[in-house]
Design a protein around this motif. Sequence first.
Motif, short mmCIF file in Angstrom:
data_model
loop_
_atom_site.label_atom_id
_atom_site.label_comp_id
_atom_site.label_asym_id
_atom_site.label_seq_id
_atom_site.Cartn_x
_atom_site.Cartn_y
_atom_site.Cartn_z
N ASP A 68 0.84 -1.20 0.00
CA ASP A 68 0.00 0.00 0.00
C ASP A 68 0.88 1.26 0.00
O ASP A 68 1.99 1.24 0.57
CB ASP A 68 -0.91 0.02 1.23
N PRO A 69 0.38 2.35 -0.59
CA PRO A 69 1.17 3.61 -0.65
C PRO A 69 1.62 4.10 0.72
O PRO A 69 2.70 4.68 0.86
CB PRO A 69 0.20 4.59 -1.30
N ASP A 70 0.80 3.89 1.75
CA ASP A 70 1.20 4.39 3.08
C ASP A 70 2.23 3.50 3.74
O ASP A 70 2.76 3.83 4.82
CB ASP A 70 -0.02 4.53 3.99
N GLY A 71 2.53 2.35 3.14
CA GLY A 71 3.59 1.48 3.65
C GLY A 71 3.25 0.68 4.87
O GLY A 71 4.13 0.06 5.48
N THR A 72 1.95 0.65 5.27
CA THR A 72 1.58 -0.09 6.49
C THR A 72 1.06 -1.49 6.20
O THR A 72 0.93 -2.30 7.11
CB THR A 72 0.49 0.68 7.25
N THR A 73 0.73 -1.77 4.94
CA THR A 73 0.14 -3.07 4.59
C THR A 73 0.75 -3.59 3.29
O THR A 73 1.00 -2.82 2.36
CB THR A 73 -1.39 -2.94 4.42
N VAL A 74 0.95 -4.89 3.23
CA VAL A 74 1.37 -5.55 1.98
C VAL A 74 0.33 -6.63 1.65
O VAL A 74 -0.14 -7.35 2.55
CB VAL A 74 2.78 -6.17 2.10
N VAL A 75 -0.05 -6.69 0.39
CA VAL A 75 -1.02 -7.70 -0.06
C VAL A 75 -0.30 -8.69 -0.97
O VAL A 75 0.27 -8.30 -2.01
CB VAL A 75 -2.20 -7.05 -0.81
N TYR A 76 -0.31 -9.95 -0.57
CA TYR A 76 0.24 -11.02 -1.40
C TYR A 76 -0.92 -11.73 -2.11
O TYR A 76 -1.83 -12.24 -1.45
CB TYR A 76 1.00 -12.03 -0.55
N ARG A 77 -0.88 -11.72 -3.42
CA ARG A 77 -1.93 -12.39 -4.19
C ARG A 77 -1.38 -13.74 -4.67
O ARG A 77 -0.40 -13.79 -5.43
CB ARG A 77 -2.37 -11.54 -5.37
N VAL A 78 -2.03 -14.83 -4.24
CA VAL A 78 -1.61 -16.19 -4.60
C VAL A 78 -2.58 -16.73 -5.65
O VAL A 78 -3.79 -16.71 -5.45
CB VAL A 78 -1.58 -17.12 -3.37
N THR A 79 -2.04 -17.22 -6.76
CA THR A 79 -2.87 -17.81 -7.81
C THR A 79 -2.39 -19.23 -8.10
O THR A 79 -1.20 -19.51 -8.04
CB THR A 79 -2.79 -16.98 -9.12
N GLY A 80 -3.33 -20.11 -8.38
CA GLY A 80 -2.98 -21.48 -8.76
C GLY A 80 -3.50 -22.51 -7.77
O GLY A 80 -4.29 -22.21 -6.87
N GLU A 81 -3.03 -23.73 -7.94
CA GLU A 81 -3.47 -24.86 -7.13
C GLU A 81 -2.45 -25.12 -6.02
O GLU A 81 -1.27 -25.30 -6.29
CB GLU A 81 -3.63 -26.12 -8.00
N LEU A 82 -2.92 -25.12 -4.79
CA LEU A 82 -2.04 -25.37 -3.66
C LEU A 82 -2.22 -26.79 -3.16
O LEU A 82 -3.30 -27.17 -2.69
CB LEU A 82 -2.36 -24.38 -2.53
N PHE A 83 -1.17 -27.59 -3.31
CA PHE A 83 -1.17 -28.97 -2.83
C PHE A 83 0.26 -29.30 -2.42
O PHE A 83 1.12 -28.40 -2.38
CB PHE A 83 -1.72 -29.94 -3.87
N PHE A 84 0.53 -30.54 -2.10
CA PHE A 84 1.81 -30.89 -1.49
C PHE A 84 3.02 -30.45 -2.31
O PHE A 84 4.05 -30.08 -1.76
CB PHE A 84 1.88 -32.40 -1.22
#
Length: 496
Positions: free
Chosen positions: A405-421
């Motif tokens: 975020d511009p204010d530097g207080t939050t980061v957003v991680y966007r995860v795409t795809g299939e999560l498995f072992f």
Amino acid sequence: MSPAARLRGLKPDWISDPKVWRTEALAGLVVGLALIPEAISFSIIAGVDPAIGLFASFTMAVTIAIVGGRRAMISAATGAVALVIAPLNREHGFGHLVAAVVLAGVLQIVLGALGVARLMRFIPRSVMVGFVNSLAILVFMAQVPEMRNVPWPVYPLILGGLALMVFFPKITTVVPAPLVSIVILTVITVAAGIAVPTVGDKGELPSSLPVPGLPDVPFTLDTLTTIAPYAFAMALVGLMESLMTAKLVDDITDTHSNKTRESIGQGIANIVTGFFGGMGGCAMIGQTMINVKVSGARTRLSTFLAGAFLMVLCIVFGPVVSDIPMAALVAVMVMVSFATFDWHSIAPKTLRRMPAGEIAVMLITVAGVVATHNLAVGVVVGSVTAMVIFAKRVARLAEVTAVVDPDGTTVVYRVTGELFFASSNDLVGRFDYATDPDKVIIDLGAAHIWDASSVAALDAIETKYAQRGKTVEITGLNTPSADLHAKLSGELAAGH
């Protein structure tokens, strides 16, 4: 509707079709002839009298024709089953072998009822192609010993038989070319007095029908523990070969078969075979190809008649059948091997277009089968390889992108795809724990959680941030993923 009309509606179409009867009967005769030397050879592998293998082929074919789920498929004594039960016969005797056959049949019925046939959908096409090609190679390799250290007339007889099967169908297809080839070569060798190996050289043919009886073993727990491992191995090998063969026939005939019924039918056929003193068996790919692909059979009648003709040929026409030159049957099986092999799969044009992983799976399947002479081993190795390649391929599809975020207080991680072992193993290392701001949002709106490994990975990420005094919020979970995460989160750490 009258009772007679209802009865007619229950009858298969082929019952009143003379052309189909002729095709099925002639196909059954050809297969019956081809079964004789094979059954004798497999008896030798199992260490039993040749009549045992012939009895097994008779009872297997006749029974499976009635209770099986795949029309026109041939089941009889097979080399794979012979290899499994040979040590049991050698170490504990024939009574234990028969008892193991009966128990294997019971296990096949149980496995069939539990739905083991549904596992067939997890076998990839590349494994199926490898199965077909390795099968063709094994069929050809089985003929090589019949072409070594033999009188020179064997070779022109084999070539003549192949020529007849290639060119005779151009004249007429009313009579199967393999049958014509067998008859002509037999007449030539007998009339000319040519000394070549014959069916009779393989072993003595039975002179009477088998009689039912109980296995000659003590019915104790010790006997059960002795035969159980062999019976279980036989049940698995027999089911795998039968279901793979059924799928192949489905593809050739463009029809569907009931795999669960086939699994249970194989069990019933082995129980019947055991009580008649046979060595057990499963679907035979070579003879099935003769029946379906070469002779054009499509109904249960050909399977039934193959077993019936086998016994008639042995008991009534034993002396005549004994004079059939092995060269004639070798020619038939060589033709079957060439017809079975998927030549398109190794064409340069196909190999250039096919993904490397698919080619590798096909080659590994072929190598596994040819090296072990066990179709089940090759299929399992090929399927496992395909799953590993698929897992690696899908694991690469999981991506992580970060936006601060511009204010530097939050980061957003966007995860795409299939999560498995496979993909979740790398997930933990995709976050910047040391330099990220105090609030971290992990957006899983474009991802799906499949297993406990993924939940454990998310727990590990939260723990690493918590150790640094930072908070993590997971958002965007779809319903199945949210349910799995809620059920397992916090329960997978060491000590739970």
